[in-house]
Scaffold this active site. Structure first.
Site, PDB file in Angstrom:
ATOM      1  N   HIS A   1       8.751  20.764 -46.149  1.00 48.20           N
ATOM      2  CA  HIS A   1       9.950  21.646 -45.471  1.00 48.20           C
ATOM      3  C   HIS A   1      10.684  20.891 -44.251  1.00 48.20           C
ATOM      4  CE1 HIS A   1      11.998  25.525 -44.061  1.00 48.20           C
ATOM      5  NE2 HIS A   1      12.816  24.830 -45.002  1.00 48.20           N
TER       6      HIS A   1
ATOM      7  N   GLU B   1      12.512  17.773 -45.304  1.00 48.02           N
ATOM      8  CA  GLU B   1      13.818  18.079 -46.104  1.00 48.02           C
ATOM      9  C   GLU B   1      14.997  18.290 -45.142  1.00 48.02           C
ATOM     10  OE1 GLU B   1      16.073  22.036 -47.475  1.00 48.02           O
ATOM     11  OE2 GLU B   1      13.999  22.109 -48.192  1.00 48.02           O
ATOM     12  N   HIS B   2      14.664  18.799 -44.084  1.00 49.00           N
ATOM     13  CA  HIS B   2      16.012  19.227 -42.916  1.00 49.00           C
ATOM     14  C   HIS B   2      16.054  17.811 -42.533  1.00 49.00           C
ATOM     15  CE1 HIS B   2      15.930  23.722 -42.252  1.00 49.00           C
ATOM     16  NE2 HIS B   2      15.171  23.406 -43.400  1.00 49.00           N
TER      17      HIS B   2
ATOM     18  N   GLU C   1      14.818  29.879 -39.393  1.00 48.53           N
ATOM     19  CA  GLU C   1      14.889  30.075 -40.690  1.00 48.53           C
ATOM     20  C   GLU C   1      13.620  31.059 -41.331  1.00 48.53           C
ATOM     21  OE1 GLU C   1      15.041  27.614 -45.228  1.00 48.53           O
ATOM     22  OE2 GLU C   1      14.646  26.491 -42.984  1.00 48.53           O
TER      23      GLU C   1
END
Length: 463
Positions: free
Chosen positions: A74, A77-78, A154
């Site tokens: 994750h 991905e950012h 998030e």
């Protein structure tokens, strides 16, 4: 097109016409890159995705045994949006904003996808930018720390949402220590602990030519697409002369799953409680997935479903109530959800379980089967009006099932489902270990007697 089309990893070229006269083409390059396109007549837009078959479940096996590596997928991905040697983060954003396009990414449990939707004339730009991001992210140290804060925000946002929390808790409860039971985004502790070196290692190990799958749906010329992808990754320094076979797909053998918890209760002083009941489900490529779709539709897939009618319409105990089925390469989860007043949580949970039990014992009617077929076929046809759905279908077909199934074939399989098939499937699910997850102002006694604490035998691998 008659029947599903297999997608062998050693087949260099493949071309066929799918339902609606859509032309599907696939090229497997000598470097191992796979490129799939679906040209849709009359389309003026294109959706493009750059995929790798690496998700949150892979962080342990790919990166070692250190728990601090969790969350790297994750995190990466950012970071791929934060810049390359030739583009800043602002450059990437402006590229799409100035043409009215959309771009984003998603991290799943078994894959990661970077995607964009643009007008047909802007597809070469989208391919170039996504290829640059995919191949040449610098993972700048300062940006890494900035993004750590963004991801923590998030996660905090998700933790404030009881629906997100109960979903994560259910997967942990049903799947136990199976990697699919871990949260996709990691946790606050793992994100705080993960290092840039760990994420860089993850990037280098999994973002290679043999890992890359590019899918485009809408207005697309396949030969031009192959040329655009090849030129973009070659300019980034990828050696496309080195012969490599695409990475193998995951095993389809059903994994052994032991329940993590019978009851997972997160106490929150919320006005509403959210409750989920779940069982170990079926793999994504299971031959019975059409019957599973019918089961889900009849039980909790719409306003005419049994759960909606019994819990909301007849009793007024919930606003949102439904069932769902999530399938992965070697495991899955089948579950039911309801949001209700804390004082009614026990009653609602019993109603969910009771309706499922009656379906497993008595099956469905011919009328319910007909409605489910209509609902599933109609929703599938409407979804395919969007190039995003078609692009995603290409990616999942290539990475997960290894076959392409068009709408006509999906409807043919749906027509073969019988009430006996659905009853047998429901009975099999109902015989598996039940887990309950709940978030709200609740005590464990609310669910007393609902779940058995003795662990049954794990699911065995099947051929």
């Amino acid at each position: 097109m008659n029947g599903a089309v297999a997608l062998p990893l050693d087949l260099p070229e493949l071309s066929f016409t799918a339902s609606g006269d859509a032309l599907v083409r696939r090229s497997v390059l000598p470097s191992g890159i796979r490129i799939l396109s679906e040209r849709v007549p009359g389309s003026r837009s294109s959706t493009v995705g750059f995929w790798v078959a690496v998700g949150s479940r892979d962080e342990l096996s790919a990166l070692g045994t250190t728990p601090s590596r969790y969350g790297s997928t994750h995190f990466l991905e950012h970071l791929l949006f934060k810049g390359t040697p030739s583009r800043t983060a602002l450059d990437i954003a402006v590229s799409f904003d100035q043409v009215g396009g959309e771009h984003n990414a998603l991290t799943g449990k078994e894959y990661t996808c970077y995607y964009a939707k643009v007008q047909d004339r802007d597809l070469p730009m989208a391919v170039s930018v996504l290829a640059d991001m995919f191949t040449s992210s610098v993972l700048d140290a300062a940006e890494f720390e900035n993004e750590r804060g963004v991801i923590l925000e998030e996660l905090a946002m998700a933790d404030d949402d009881p629906n997100d929390v109960v979903g994560e808790r259910l997967f942990e409860a049903v799947l136990g220590d199976h990697p699919l039971g871990r949260p996709v985004g990691g946790s606050a502790d793992t994100i705080k602990a993960v290092t840039r070196d760990a994420v860089w290692q993850h990037y280098g190990a999994n973002y290679r030519p043999q890992d890359l799958v590019v899918t485009v749906a809408g207005a697309v010329d396949h030969d031009e697409l192959v040329a655009q992808v090849t030129a973009a990754v070659a300019s980034a320094g990828w050696d496309l002369t080195a012969l490599s076979r695409p990475v193998e797909r995951r095993t389809a053998a059903l994994a052994e799953v032991r329940r993590g918890e019978a009851l997972s209760l997160t106490r929150r002083p919320n006005e509403q409680a959210v409750v989920m009941l779940g069982y170990p489900g079926f793999a994504a490529a299971d031959d019975r997935r059409s019957a599973l779709g019918v089961l889900n539709s009849v039980l909790g897939g719409g306003m005419s479903s049994r759960l909606f009618q019994e819990v909301r319409e007849k009793r007024g105990l919930a606003y949102s109530v439904y069932s769902f089925a999530s399938g992965y390469s070697d495991a899955g989860v089948f579950g039911m959800y309801a949001g209700c007043s804390p004082k009614n949580a026990g009653t609602v949970a019993e109603l969910l379980l009771g309706e499922f039990g009656r379906l497993a014992a008595d099956g469905i009617t011919d009328g319910e089967l007909a409605r489910a077929r209509g609902q599933l076929s109609g929703s599938a046809a409407l979804a395919l009006e969007d190039s995003d759905t078609r692009m995603s279908r290409l990616g999942r077909s290539e990475l997960t099932t290894g076959e392409f199934t068009d709408l006509d074939e999906a409807l043919r399989r749906l027509d073969e489902v019988t009430p006996a098939d659905v009853r047998a499937l429901a009975a099999e699910l109902a015989g598996r270990a039940l887990s309950v997850a709940a978030v709200g102002a609740l005590d464990a006694e609310v669910f007393a007697g609902l779940v058995e604490t003795d662990e049954p035998e794990p699911l065995k691998a099947v051929s």
